[in-house]
Scaffold this motif. Structure first.
Motif, PDB file in Angstrom:
ATOM      1  N   VAL A   1       0.884  -1.180   0.000  1.00 36.56           N
ATOM      2  CA  VAL A   1       0.000   0.000   0.000  1.00 36.56           C
ATOM      3  C   VAL A   1       0.915   1.221   0.000  1.00 36.56           C
ATOM      4  CG1 VAL A   1      -2.002   1.117   1.048  1.00 36.56           C
ATOM      5  CG2 VAL A   1      -1.645  -1.329   1.405  1.00 36.56           C
ATOM      6  N   PRO A   2       1.430   1.606  -1.177  1.00 40.17           N
ATOM      7  CA  PRO A   2       2.482   2.620  -1.223  1.00 40.17           C
ATOM      8  C   PRO A   2       1.997   4.054  -1.374  1.00 40.17           C
ATOM      9  CG  PRO A   2       2.223   1.657  -3.383  1.00 40.17           C
ATOM     10  CD  PRO A   2       1.227   0.973  -2.488  1.00 40.17           C
ATOM     11  N   ASP A   3       0.742   4.249  -1.749  1.00 39.84           N
ATOM     12  CA  ASP A   3       0.300   5.608  -2.053  1.00 39.84           C
ATOM     13  C   ASP A   3      -1.209   5.740  -1.859  1.00 39.84           C
ATOM     14  OD1 ASP A   3      -0.906   4.451  -4.397  1.00 39.84           O
ATOM     15  OD2 ASP A   3       1.016   4.643  -5.426  1.00 39.84           O
ATOM     16  N   TRP A   4      -1.679   7.007  -1.951  1.00 38.73           N
ATOM     17  CA  TRP A   4      -3.088   7.280  -1.701  1.00 38.73           C
ATOM     18  C   TRP A   4      -3.987   6.646  -2.755  1.00 38.73           C
ATOM     19  CZ3 TRP A   4      -6.338  10.011  -4.975  1.00 38.73           C
ATOM     20  CH2 TRP A   4      -5.733  10.716  -6.006  1.00 38.73           C
ATOM     21  N   GLY A   5      -3.500   6.492  -3.969  1.00 41.79           N
ATOM     22  CA  GLY A   5      -4.318   5.892  -5.020  1.00 41.79           C
ATOM     23  C   GLY A   5      -4.619   4.433  -4.736  1.00 41.79           C
ATOM     24  N   THR A   6      -3.613   3.697  -4.260  1.00 43.84           N
ATOM     25  CA  THR A   6      -3.825   2.295  -3.908  1.00 43.84           C
ATOM     26  C   THR A   6      -4.793   2.181  -2.742  1.00 43.84           C
ATOM     27  OG1 THR A   6      -1.564   1.800  -4.628  1.00 43.84           O
ATOM     28  CG2 THR A   6      -2.666   0.156  -3.258  1.00 43.84           C
ATOM     29  N   ALA A   7      -4.591   3.002  -1.715  1.00 47.60           N
ATOM     30  CA  ALA A   7      -5.494   2.980  -0.562  1.00 47.60           C
ATOM     31  C   ALA A   7      -6.913   3.361  -0.983  1.00 47.60           C
ATOM     32  CB  ALA A   7      -4.983   3.935   0.517  1.00 47.60           C
ATOM     33  N   TYR A   8      -7.022   4.370  -1.813  1.00 46.47           N
ATOM     34  CA  TYR A   8      -8.335   4.817  -2.287  1.00 46.47           C
ATOM     35  C   TYR A   8      -9.048   3.723  -3.070  1.00 46.47           C
ATOM     36  CZ  TYR A   8     -11.701   7.329  -5.242  1.00 46.47           C
ATOM     37  OH  TYR A   8     -12.827   7.735  -5.920  1.00 46.47           O
ATOM     38  N   ALA A   9      -8.322   3.033  -3.939  1.00 44.60           N
ATOM     39  CA  ALA A   9      -8.934   1.982  -4.752  1.00 44.60           C
ATOM     40  C   ALA A   9      -9.480   0.859  -3.876  1.00 44.60           C
ATOM     41  CB  ALA A   9      -7.917   1.437  -5.753  1.00 44.60           C
ATOM     42  N   HIS A  10      -8.708   0.462  -2.862  1.00 44.70           N
ATOM     43  CA  HIS A  10      -9.183  -0.600  -1.970  1.00 44.70           C
ATOM     44  C   HIS A  10     -10.384  -0.123  -1.158  1.00 44.70           C
ATOM     45  CE1 HIS A  10      -6.415  -3.962  -2.510  1.00 44.70           C
ATOM     46  NE2 HIS A  10      -5.429  -3.081  -2.649  1.00 44.70           N
ATOM     47  N   CYS A  11     -10.344   1.105  -0.671  1.00 39.90           N
ATOM     48  CA  CYS A  11     -11.467   1.628   0.113  1.00 39.90           C
ATOM     49  C   CYS A  11     -12.721   1.768  -0.732  1.00 39.90           C
ATOM     50  CB  CYS A  11     -11.094   2.970   0.739  1.00 39.90           C
ATOM     51  SG  CYS A  11      -9.897   2.845   2.083  1.00 39.90           S
ATOM     52  N   LEU A  12     -12.541   2.172  -1.978  1.00 38.97           N
ATOM     53  CA  LEU A  12     -13.687   2.313  -2.878  1.00 38.97           C
ATOM     54  C   LEU A  12     -14.347   0.960  -3.113  1.00 38.97           C
ATOM     55  CD1 LEU A  12     -15.048   4.617  -4.510  1.00 38.97           C
ATOM     56  CD2 LEU A  12     -13.679   3.864  -6.467  1.00 38.97           C
ATOM     57  N   GLU A  13     -13.531  -0.066  -3.260  1.00 33.91           N
ATOM     58  CA  GLU A  13     -14.054  -1.417  -3.472  1.00 33.91           C
ATOM     59  C   GLU A  13     -14.768  -1.939  -2.229  1.00 33.91           C
ATOM     60  OE1 GLU A  13     -12.394  -5.888  -4.690  1.00 33.91           O
ATOM     61  OE2 GLU A  13     -11.067  -4.145  -4.757  1.00 33.91           O
ATOM     62  N   LEU A  14     -14.270  -1.578  -1.048  1.00 35.62           N
ATOM     63  CA  LEU A  14     -14.848  -2.093   0.191  1.00 35.62           C
ATOM     64  C   LEU A  14     -16.216  -1.507   0.477  1.00 35.62           C
ATOM     65  CD1 LEU A  14     -11.668  -2.048   2.465  1.00 35.62           C
ATOM     66  CD2 LEU A  14     -12.927  -4.079   1.723  1.00 35.62           C
ATOM     67  N   GLY A  15     -16.352  -0.189   0.362  1.00 34.66           N
ATOM     68  CA  GLY A  15     -17.638   0.426   0.644  1.00 34.66           C
ATOM     69  C   GLY A  15     -17.525   1.690   1.470  1.00 34.66           C
ATOM     70  N   PRO A  16     -18.659   2.238   1.907  1.00 33.13           N
ATOM     71  CA  PRO A  16     -18.677   3.563   2.552  1.00 33.13           C
ATOM     72  C   PRO A  16     -18.018   3.614   3.924  1.00 33.13           C
ATOM     73  CG  PRO A  16     -20.851   2.534   2.625  1.00 33.13           C
ATOM     74  CD  PRO A  16     -20.017   1.690   1.715  1.00 33.13           C
ATOM     75  N   LYS A  17     -17.836   2.493   4.584  1.00 32.81           N
ATOM     76  CA  LYS A  17     -17.207   2.503   5.914  1.00 32.81           C
ATOM     77  C   LYS A  17     -15.685   2.389   5.845  1.00 32.81           C
ATOM     78  CE  LYS A  17     -19.805  -0.865   7.498  1.00 32.81           C
ATOM     79  NZ  LYS A  17     -20.419  -1.874   8.419  1.00 32.81           N
ATOM     80  N   ALA A  18     -15.119   2.408   4.644  1.00 36.79           N
ATOM     81  CA  ALA A  18     -13.667   2.357   4.465  1.00 36.79           C
ATOM     82  C   ALA A  18     -13.183   3.692   3.913  1.00 36.79           C
ATOM     83  CB  ALA A  18     -13.282   1.228   3.519  1.00 36.79           C
ATOM     84  N   GLN A  19     -12.211   4.292   4.588  1.00 41.76           N
ATOM     85  CA  GLN A  19     -11.688   5.584   4.159  1.00 41.76           C
ATOM     86  C   GLN A  19     -10.173   5.621   4.312  1.00 41.76           C
ATOM     87  OE1 GLN A  19     -14.409   8.258   6.471  1.00 41.76           O
ATOM     88  NE2 GLN A  19     -15.081   8.895   4.444  1.00 41.76           N
ATOM     89  N   VAL A  20      -9.572   6.624   3.687  1.00 39.43           N
ATOM     90  CA  VAL A  20      -8.117   6.724   3.586  1.00 39.43           C
ATOM     91  C   VAL A  20      -7.563   7.585   4.715  1.00 39.43           C
ATOM     92  CG1 VAL A  20      -6.193   7.459   2.120  1.00 39.43           C
ATOM     93  CG2 VAL A  20      -8.249   6.466   1.078  1.00 39.43           C
ATOM     94  N   VAL A  21      -6.418   7.157   5.245  1.00 40.89           N
ATOM     95  CA  VAL A  21      -5.642   7.947   6.208  1.00 40.89           C
ATOM     96  C   VAL A  21      -4.469   8.589   5.476  1.00 40.89           C
ATOM     97  CG1 VAL A  21      -4.262   7.916   8.319  1.00 40.89           C
ATOM     98  CG2 VAL A  21      -6.200   6.374   8.086  1.00 40.89           C
ATOM     99  N   ILE A  22      -4.289   9.893   5.676  1.00 38.57           N
ATOM    100  CA  ILE A  22      -3.112  10.580   5.154  1.00 38.57           C
ATOM    101  C   ILE A  22      -2.129  10.790   6.293  1.00 38.57           C
ATOM    102  CG2 ILE A  22      -2.209  12.711   4.148  1.00 38.57           C
ATOM    103  CD1 ILE A  22      -4.850  13.085   2.717  1.00 38.57           C
TER     104      ILE A  22
END
Length: 393
Positions: free
Chosen positions: A197-218
């Motif tokens: 999980v090297p960057d915000w795009g990877t984290a965002y893609a996984h969170c988007l796939e999971l659903g509304p209760k998954a969000q990104v930490v910066i």
């Protein structure tokens, strides 16, 4: 540069009254470089003493009402009792942070490890953390994975993403209705070839796939030099996927220095995007957390200073003249637009914050108040024996 009028100052103070900054339990404990941990006097020996120190920070600043826990560093027999103890000290228990990076089994990764038995062990720990959230009343499960590879060909990059997705899905499905999964990313370290999980795009893609209760930490220290972090903030706010910050500072990599110490102008720019996105108040759902290691500086004063740094950057961001900025942007006046931001940034907001604290019944100078309190002398004597808490490097 014109000084803010009374009406503007009152608006800013009103917004600052609702600001909340979570402190991390591990910042009160011993830490060090990658080579050595430097012990200090008065350091907590258990989670209860960490919570007590966090209570002092909130008592003096008025804006740090929760403390994040790290499991297993903060594992206790009775989490309800720990939560009650926190309440007695005027604070609550915040995010639960999982640890799948300090066990020998995780040498080749945790949830992305090629060994299914190791992956099962890691996921079980994540589920344990959700169980703990049920008992502490915590809303957020914060996940950071050290998983990655050091050499080309060491493992299948795509297969590791499949394993990561499966682990995240099982954990996500265990969450309660009012709980969230916060996924953190990091450019590199300890894996130097490919981090999973090297960057915000990877984290965002996984969170988007999971659903509304998954969000990104910066985490503000987890980027390549020159990265425009405020762009990431603006983008994730726009799509409703920014869940939290881990505030710290860096000069080179993940230095874990005090927030606002290396580049206070960057912190101001980040907080401006938060203000611009109407995301400062707690109801916006953004968790503003510190994630720092105080290796050579005194623990509690460093955390107080960090809270004050975030407050100062936020106050400056709130002083940006939105109407003047919009007018300059519409007319294409580049210098005028930049000047609006610089006027706000160059304003000395310390008198404003001192006045706000006085209004709230607090000492206008939290650092001086801590020095006068005698708290350090007391904990230095009380905690002279026993095993100090630390992250074990």
């Amino acid at each position: 540069m014109t000084q803010p009028d009374t009406r503007t100052l009152e608006r800013v103070k009103l917004a600052l009254r609702s600001q909340r900054i979570e402190t991390p339990s591990w910042a009160y404990a011993n830490s060090g470089t990658r080579f050595k941990v430097f012990p200090q006097e008065g350091v907590p020996r258990n989670p209860y003493e960490k919570v007590a120190d966090a209570g002092v920070v909130h008592q003096l600043t008025g804006v740090a009402p929760t403390v994040a826990l790290h499991i297993p560093w903060d594992r206790v027999d009775d989490y309800a009792d720990l939560a009650a103890f926190a309440g007695d000290h005027g604070i609550g228990l915040g995010a639960i942070n999982a640890n799948v990076f300090q066990d020998n089994d995780y040498k080749l990764g945790s949830v992305t490890n090629p060994d299914p038995g190791v992956r099962r062990k890691a996921v079980d720990h994540l589920l344990e953390c959700v169980d703990i959230m049920d008992r502490t009343g915590s809303r957020d499960l914060k996940l950071w994975f050290s998983d990655g590879t050091n050499y080309p060909g060491q493992d299948d990059i795509r297969a590791r993403q499949d394993r990561l997705a499966a682990a995240l899905r099982e954990t996500y499905d265990r969450l309660g209705d009012d709980q969230r999964l916060l996924l953190e990313y990091k450019l590199f370290e300890p894996a130097f070839y490919a981090t999973d999980v090297p960057d915000w795009g990877t984290a965002y893609a996984h969170c988007l796939e999971l659903g509304p209760k998954a969000q990104v930490v910066i985490d503000t220290g987890h980027h390549a030099p020159g990265t425009n972090i405020e762009f990431i903030v603006a983008f994730l706010l726009r799509v409703g996927k920014l869940g939290a910050f881990d505030f710290n500072s860096r000069f080179y990599a993940d230095d874990d220095l005090m927030v606002g110490s290396a580049d206070p102008f960057q912190l101001f720019r980040i907080m401006y995007e938060i203000v611009r996105g109407d995301a400062l108040a707690p109801e916006a759902g953004i968790a503003f957390m510190l994630d720092q290691c105080h290796n050579i500086e005194a623990k509690i004063p460093a955390i107080i200073r960090s809270v004050l740094n975030v407050q100062e950057a936020t106050a400056k961001a709130l002083l940006v003249d939105a109407d003047a900025l919009a007018a300059a942007q519409r007319s294409g006046d580049v210098l005028a637009a930049n000047a609006v931001l610089m006027d706000a940034y160059n304003t000395d907001v310390r008198p404003l914050l001192a006045e706000l604290r006085t209004d709230l019944g607090l000492d206008p100078d939290p650092m001086a108040a801590y020095a006068r309190s005698g708290y350090f002398d007391r904990i230095r004597a009380e905690r002279a024996g026993g095993q100090q808490a630390g992250w074990g490097a």
